[in-house]
Scaffold this motif. Structure first.
Motif, short mmCIF file in Angstrom:
data_model
loop_
_atom_site.label_atom_id
_atom_site.label_comp_id
_atom_site.label_asym_id
_atom_site.label_seq_id
_atom_site.Cartn_x
_atom_site.Cartn_y
_atom_site.Cartn_z
N ILE A 1 0.86 -1.18 0.00
CA ILE A 1 0.00 0.00 0.00
C ILE A 1 0.90 1.23 0.00
CG2 ILE A 1 -1.85 1.23 1.18
CD1 ILE A 1 -2.74 -1.50 0.30
N ALA A 2 0.62 2.17 -0.90
CA ALA A 2 1.43 3.39 -1.02
C ALA A 2 0.64 4.59 -0.49
CB ALA A 2 1.82 3.63 -2.47
N PHE A 3 1.21 5.28 0.49
CA PHE A 3 0.63 6.50 1.05
C PHE A 3 1.46 7.67 0.50
CE2 PHE A 3 -0.22 3.01 3.82
CZ PHE A 3 -1.46 3.26 4.41
N LEU B 1 6.30 9.93 1.66
CA LEU B 1 5.90 8.65 1.06
C LEU B 1 6.05 7.53 2.08
CD1 LEU B 1 5.23 6.76 -1.38
CD2 LEU B 1 7.70 6.68 -1.81
N ARG B 2 5.03 6.69 2.17
CA ARG B 2 5.10 5.45 2.93
C ARG B 2 4.74 4.30 2.01
NH1 ARG B 2 0.91 4.98 6.77
NH2 ARG B 2 1.93 3.03 7.36
N LEU B 3 5.53 3.24 2.05
CA LEU B 3 5.19 2.00 1.35
C LEU B 3 5.09 0.92 2.42
CD1 LEU B 3 7.55 2.10 -1.77
CD2 LEU B 3 5.13 2.74 -1.62
N GLN B 4 3.90 0.33 2.54
CA GLN B 4 3.61 -0.60 3.64
C GLN B 4 3.28 -1.97 3.05
OE1 GLN B 4 0.59 0.63 6.83
NE2 GLN B 4 -0.51 -0.86 5.61
N ALA C 1 9.61 1.76 2.06
CA ALA C 1 9.86 2.83 1.08
C ALA C 1 11.36 3.12 0.92
CB ALA C 1 9.11 4.09 1.47
N TYR C 2 12.13 3.00 2.01
CA TYR C 2 13.55 3.34 1.96
C TYR C 2 14.32 2.48 0.96
CZ TYR C 2 14.46 -0.80 4.84
OH TYR C 2 14.55 -2.08 5.31
N GLU D 1 13.96 5.13 -6.14
CA GLU D 1 13.74 5.50 -7.53
C GLU D 1 12.27 5.67 -7.91
OE1 GLU D 1 14.05 0.91 -7.70
OE2 GLU D 1 14.62 2.57 -6.39
N LEU D 2 11.35 5.24 -7.04
CA LEU D 2 9.93 5.30 -7.37
C LEU D 2 9.42 6.74 -7.30
CD1 LEU D 2 8.64 2.10 -5.52
CD2 LEU D 2 9.32 2.35 -7.92
#
Length: 324
Positions: free
Chosen positions: A37-39, A47-50, A58-59, A63-64
């Motif tokens: 899930i991308a916040f 940006l958070r990627l969970q 996300a870290y 490059e996204l």
């Protein structure tokens, strides 16, 4: 005001099924990637990627370029994929999944860059939370907020012709197809029959509970991994996997296994070589031909570790194709 950016959301999951066609469904490629899930806070450049286990990743993917992709703040559902020769690559994705060093992350983000493929939207600044809207309406909203970006894109889909779409996907060497009911709402953390995964390969996520000592070129490392599934409070043995590993992975993972070695066995079973038992921490995906009469995997091949999946999700029901 609700803090949408820091909300914890488990993704909606699918059941396994055979290829079918229906005007009530849309069909899209099933990407061999890491679900997350991308916040995306466009205004504050946050940006958070969970992932499925609610772990922040996300870290690992600097490059996204989500801030180029979105025209407003939003929460997306999608997959992180690494492509090689136009197709998703398991081994290359594996290299990105298990790196924590900032320097290595920076190098790999340029050498084997990832792509985020968005297939759903759960929240936008203008609409708020939209998980209760029908899927086709969420797809329209995703179209409206999506802009051109290099490393973030949206998943295309077709309507109706599921069987033909599946056939073409398999011919192209892809994993399979997702069928999603047009009027389905988004159900966080639920495995719903409104979403159906249609895969060519028989695969299963298993808990790694030990390793057998290696021989020959693998002497001093592991030769195979002992696999299990949960049945209530117990662990059930489903076999060993000794193929599909890259040499770098063997070296790296052997050190990880030694850190969690324990003395007490998880179950009684006969093994050809000495077993080293480990805590049930790691989950791996294996491909296999069939399930034998005694409940073991025939000819399993290691595909990848599943950092995004916990041991509690690996149950005996999955052994018989009920869920995946």
């Amino acid at each position: 005001m609700e803090d949408w950016f820091n909300r914890k959301i488990k993704p909606m999951l699918a059941v396994r099924g055979k290829p079918f066609s229906s005007d009530d469904y849309i069909y899209e490629i099933k990407w061999d990637g890491t679900r997350c899930i991308a916040f995306v806070d466009v205004g504050k450049k946050r940006l958070r990627l969970q992932n499925r286990r609610l772990i922040e990743i996300a870290y690992r993917y600097p490059e996204l370029d989500f801030f180029d992709f979105e025209s407003q703040n939003a929460v997306l559902d999608g997959e992180i994929v690494v492509f090689h020769n136009g197709k998703p690559s398991f081994p290359l994705l594996q290299q990105r999944d298990h790196v924590d060093s900032r320097l290595k992350i920076e190098i790999l983000s340029k050498r084997i860059p990832a792509v985020y493929i968005a297939f759903d939207v759960l929240y936008t600044a203008s609409d708020g939370w939209i998980m209760n809207l029908p899927l086709v309406e969420r797809k329209k909203i995703l179209d409206e907020l999506a802009e051109e970006a290099r490393r973030v894109t949206k998943s295309e889909f077709i309507e109706g012709a599921g069987v033909e779409f599946y056939r073409k996907a398999i011919e192209m060497g892809l994993e399979g197809v997702m069928a999603k009911r047009k009027n389905s709402t988004y159900q966080p953390g639920k495995r719903s029959a409104a979403w159906v995964k249609m895969k060519k390969r028989k695969t299963l996520d298993c808990i790694i509970v030990g390793w057998l000592e290696g021989e020959g070129v693998r002497e001093g490392k592991f030769g195979s991994l002992v696999l299990a599934l949960k049945s209530g409070d117990k662990l059930v043995h489903v076999g060993q996997v000794g193929t599909g590993f890259e040499s770098d992975f063997i070296d790296w993972f052997y050190e990880k296994l030694k850190e969690i070695e324990i003395s007490k066995p998880w179950f009684e079973a006969e093994f050809k070589r000495r077993v080293h038992w480990v805590k049930p921490v790691y989950v791996c995906e294996v491909e296999f031909l069939e399930v034998t009469e005694d409940g073991k995997l025939r000819a399993p091949v290691f595909l990848r570790l599943r950092d995004d999946k916990g041991p509690d999700e690996c149950t005996v029901e999955g052994l018989y194709g009920l869920v995946d």
